[in-house]
Enzyme design. Structure first.
Site, PDB file in Angstrom:
ATOM      1  N   GLU A 124      43.353  45.476  31.507  1.00 38.27           N
ATOM      2  CA  GLU A 124      44.032  46.267  32.550  1.00 38.27           C
ATOM      3  C   GLU A 124      45.207  47.055  31.952  1.00 38.27           C
ATOM      4  O   GLU A 124      45.396  48.234  32.221  1.00 38.27           O
ATOM      5  CB  GLU A 124      44.530  45.304  33.636  1.00 38.27           C
TER       6      GLU A 124
ATOM      7  N   GLU B   5      56.216  38.624  44.987  1.00 38.63           N
ATOM      8  CA  GLU B   5      55.734  39.981  44.719  1.00 38.63           C
ATOM      9  C   GLU B   5      56.655  40.687  43.740  1.00 38.63           C
ATOM     10  O   GLU B   5      57.881  40.685  43.907  1.00 38.63           O
ATOM     11  CB  GLU B   5      55.676  40.751  46.038  1.00 38.63           C
ATOM     12  N   HIS B   6      56.042  41.273  42.721  1.00 39.69           N
ATOM     13  CA  HIS B   6      56.778  41.957  41.646  1.00 39.69           C
ATOM     14  C   HIS B   6      57.700  40.986  40.901  1.00 39.69           C
ATOM     15  O   HIS B   6      58.744  41.387  40.394  1.00 39.69           O
ATOM     16  CB  HIS B   6      57.546  43.179  42.174  1.00 39.69           C
ATOM     17  N   THR B   7      57.308  39.753  40.883  1.00 38.68           N
ATOM     18  CA  THR B   7      58.045  38.743  40.116  1.00 38.68           C
ATOM     19  C   THR B   7      57.331  38.423  38.812  1.00 38.68           C
ATOM     20  O   THR B   7      57.956  37.949  37.878  1.00 38.68           O
ATOM     21  CB  THR B   7      58.158  37.452  40.949  1.00 38.68           C
TER      22      THR B   7
ATOM     23  N   SER C  54      43.346  43.201  44.523  1.00 40.17           N
ATOM     24  CA  SER C  54      42.922  42.976  43.132  1.00 40.17           C
ATOM     25  C   SER C  54      41.456  43.253  42.882  1.00 40.17           C
ATOM     26  O   SER C  54      40.757  42.452  42.246  1.00 40.17           O
ATOM     27  CB  SER C  54      43.194  41.536  42.692  1.00 40.17           C
ATOM     28  N   SER C  55      40.996  44.392  43.365  1.00 39.13           N
ATOM     29  CA  SER C  55      39.599  44.744  43.090  1.00 39.13           C
ATOM     30  C   SER C  55      39.374  44.895  41.589  1.00 39.13           C
ATOM     31  O   SER C  55      38.295  44.566  41.085  1.00 39.13           O
ATOM     32  CB  SER C  55      39.229  46.038  43.812  1.00 39.13           C
TER      33      SER C  55
ATOM     34  N   ASP D 292      47.282  38.934  39.070  1.00 33.99           N
ATOM     35  CA  ASP D 292      45.941  39.143  39.628  1.00 33.99           C
ATOM     36  C   ASP D 292      44.865  38.444  38.805  1.00 33.99           C
ATOM     37  O   ASP D 292      43.970  37.796  39.348  1.00 33.99           O
ATOM     38  CB  ASP D 292      45.628  40.648  39.685  1.00 33.99           C
TER      39      ASP D 292
ATOM     40  N   GLY E 119      41.680  49.632  46.029  1.00 33.68           N
ATOM     41  CA  GLY E 119      43.011  50.192  46.276  1.00 33.68           C
ATOM     42  C   GLY E 119      43.699  49.598  47.487  1.00 33.68           C
ATOM     43  O   GLY E 119      44.569  50.216  48.096  1.00 33.68           O
TER      44      GLY E 119
HETATM   45  C1  GLA Z   1      49.950  44.235  41.276  1.00 35.45           C
HETATM   46  C2  GLA Z   1      49.958  43.821  39.816  1.00 35.45           C
HETATM   47  C3  GLA Z   1      50.495  42.400  39.666  1.00 35.45           C
HETATM   48  C4  GLA Z   1      51.808  42.217  40.403  1.00 35.45           C
HETATM   49  C5  GLA Z   1      51.722  42.773  41.817  1.00 35.45           C
HETATM   50  C6  GLA Z   1      53.042  42.748  42.527  1.00 35.45           C
HETATM   51  O1  GLA Z   1      49.018  43.488  41.983  1.00 35.45           O
HETATM   52  O2  GLA Z   1      48.666  43.892  39.275  1.00 35.45           O
HETATM   53  O3  GLA Z   1      50.625  42.083  38.295  1.00 35.45           O
HETATM   54  O4  GLA Z   1      52.877  42.776  39.687  1.00 35.45           O
HETATM   55  O5  GLA Z   1      51.224  44.095  41.840  1.00 35.45           O
HETATM   56  O6  GLA Z   1      53.417  41.458  42.773  1.00 35.45           O
END
Ligand code: GLA
Length: 380
Positions: free
Chosen positions: A159, A34-36, A125-126, A171, A121
């Site tokens: 996006e 996550e957030h990588t 990933s909607s 996503d 939300g």
């Molecule tokens: C959202 C972003 C992704 C990713 C995640 C965190 O889903 O769209 O690109 O950064 O947050 O892992």
């Protein structure tokens, strides 16, 4: 529940004829990593059965006509007049057409009628689901021969540059490239993608996905702020991205700011956990994912500071109720958690979380159990 028949009927009312086809893009959960992605690191998502579907067809005028079945709203824009930053919900569709245009692909007018059962939300990933469905539709309608990874990049461009959310590729790559029964291990720098089997049912597990109903958004400030902190830390460390930290202690000792130190610790440790999860999954030892999920959650809570009370309560209660491991999934500040459970246990664990929410005065969560589904394509 998705209703392809209502979608077709709406299409016929709007376009005056049958759609040329139905295309879909799935939502996703991120198992770990996550957030990588925007730190050139590693991610390991899988696609969901929940999906966005567009009924689509070419037109003979110069318009892009978009209709949302859920909102019962119609938006039309001349193809030549697509403007980044406009459109609300329709920006996710128009943005893809714009991204195809600016990437040098020739696309023409189209009617796109949208429905989706990916919760909005919720960190599932909607938005990527819609974007990837539209990429698939436009490619087929206008005979564009675009590789899956390039399709994901076009969806991400929509996006980032049309909708204005500064996200990574996670996503859109998940929604485009995933396969049924597999997770997608992606190196976000080399873009090497490996499909890893996730035979959860076979090994006696199921994945609970529980929506805390605390909504989040990536267009607002916190996501961008995390991203800027990472870029700042990488600049101080003199490396292209946090992916390049090889010695965490040394990196931490070179950062004065406590907040930056925490952000770096999350990204670097999350990258190692994701690599480990990939190994564990490749070797079919799915139970060993559990402690990695737990550690990932603690890191997002304490170092990256992107969890909220409802999410932490859901994760703690899931574990107390018997989940083997649990974490928030997605961008953060609300949304969903995932919990690895023994087969058949997911529902009662979710029930315990609902009770805990009730006692704490939170609203009722919603949940389902997920199995890895296939990436975007033609539905019919
Ligand atoms: C959202 C972003 C992704 C990713 C995640 C965190 O889903 O769209 O690109 O950064 O947050 O892992």
């Amino acid at each position: 529940m998705l209703d392809p028949e209502s979608l077709r009927t709406a299409y016929v009312e709007i376009a005056g004829g049958e759609p040329e086809g139905l295309w879909f893009g799935p939502g996703r959960v991120n198992l770990i990593g996550e957030h990588t992605d925007y730190n050139d690191g590693f991610v390991l998502p899988f696609a969901l059965e929940k999906k966005a579907v567009v009924a689509a067809g070419r037109r003979s005028d110069d318009l892009l006509v978009m209709y949302s079945l859920e909102l019962q709203e119609r938006v039309e824009v001349p193809l030549a007049g697509l403007e980044p930053g406009t459109g609300g919900w329709s920006g996710y569709l128009a943005g893809v057409v714009w991204a195809l245009q600016v990437s040098g692909h020739t696309v023409g007018p189209a009617t796109l009628v949208l429905t989706s059962d990916v919760p909005l939300g919720a960190g599932l990933s909607s938005s990527a689901a819609i974007e990837c469905a539209v990429v698939a539709a436009m490619c087929d309608l206008y005979d564009l021969d675009i590789e899956p990874m390039d399709r994901a990049k076009i969806a991400r461009l929509a996006e980032n540059s049309y909708v204005g959310a500064p996200t990574g590729l996670l996503d859109q790559a998940a929604s485009t490239l995933c396969e049924e029964d597999f997770g997608l291990f992606l190196d976000c720098r080399s873009l090497e993608a490996v499909h890893v089997p996730l035979p959860m049912a076979e090994q006696g597990f199921e994945m609970l996905v529980l929506d805390t109903k605390t909504p989040h958004s990536h267009v607002d400030g916190e996501y961008g702020a995390r991203r800027r902190s990472c870029e700042e830390a990488a600049a101080i460390l003199g490396i292209p991205a946090l992916r390049d930290v090889t010695d965490l202690d040394d990196a931490l000792s070179r950062l004065d700011d406590e907040v930056l130190r925490k952000r770096v610790r999350h990204v670097v440790s999350e990258n190692s956990r994701t690599l480990e999860a990939y190994e564990v999954a490749r070797e079919g030892r799915l139970a060993e994912l559990a402690p990695l999920l737990d550690a990932s959650h603690a890191s997002m809570r304490d170092d990256y500071e992107i969890t909220v009370d409802t999410v932490d309560l859901a994760v703690d209660t899931a574990r107390a109720a018997g989940a083997l491991g649990a974490r928030m999934t997605g961008g953060g500040f609300g949304g969903c958690i995932i919990a690895l459970c023994r087969t058949g246990a997911g529902d009662s664990i979710a029930g315990r979380i609902a009770d805990a929410f009730n006692e704490a005065g939170h609203g009722r969560p919603e949940w389902f159990t997920a199995t890895p589904a296939e990436g975007a394509g033609r539905l019919s």
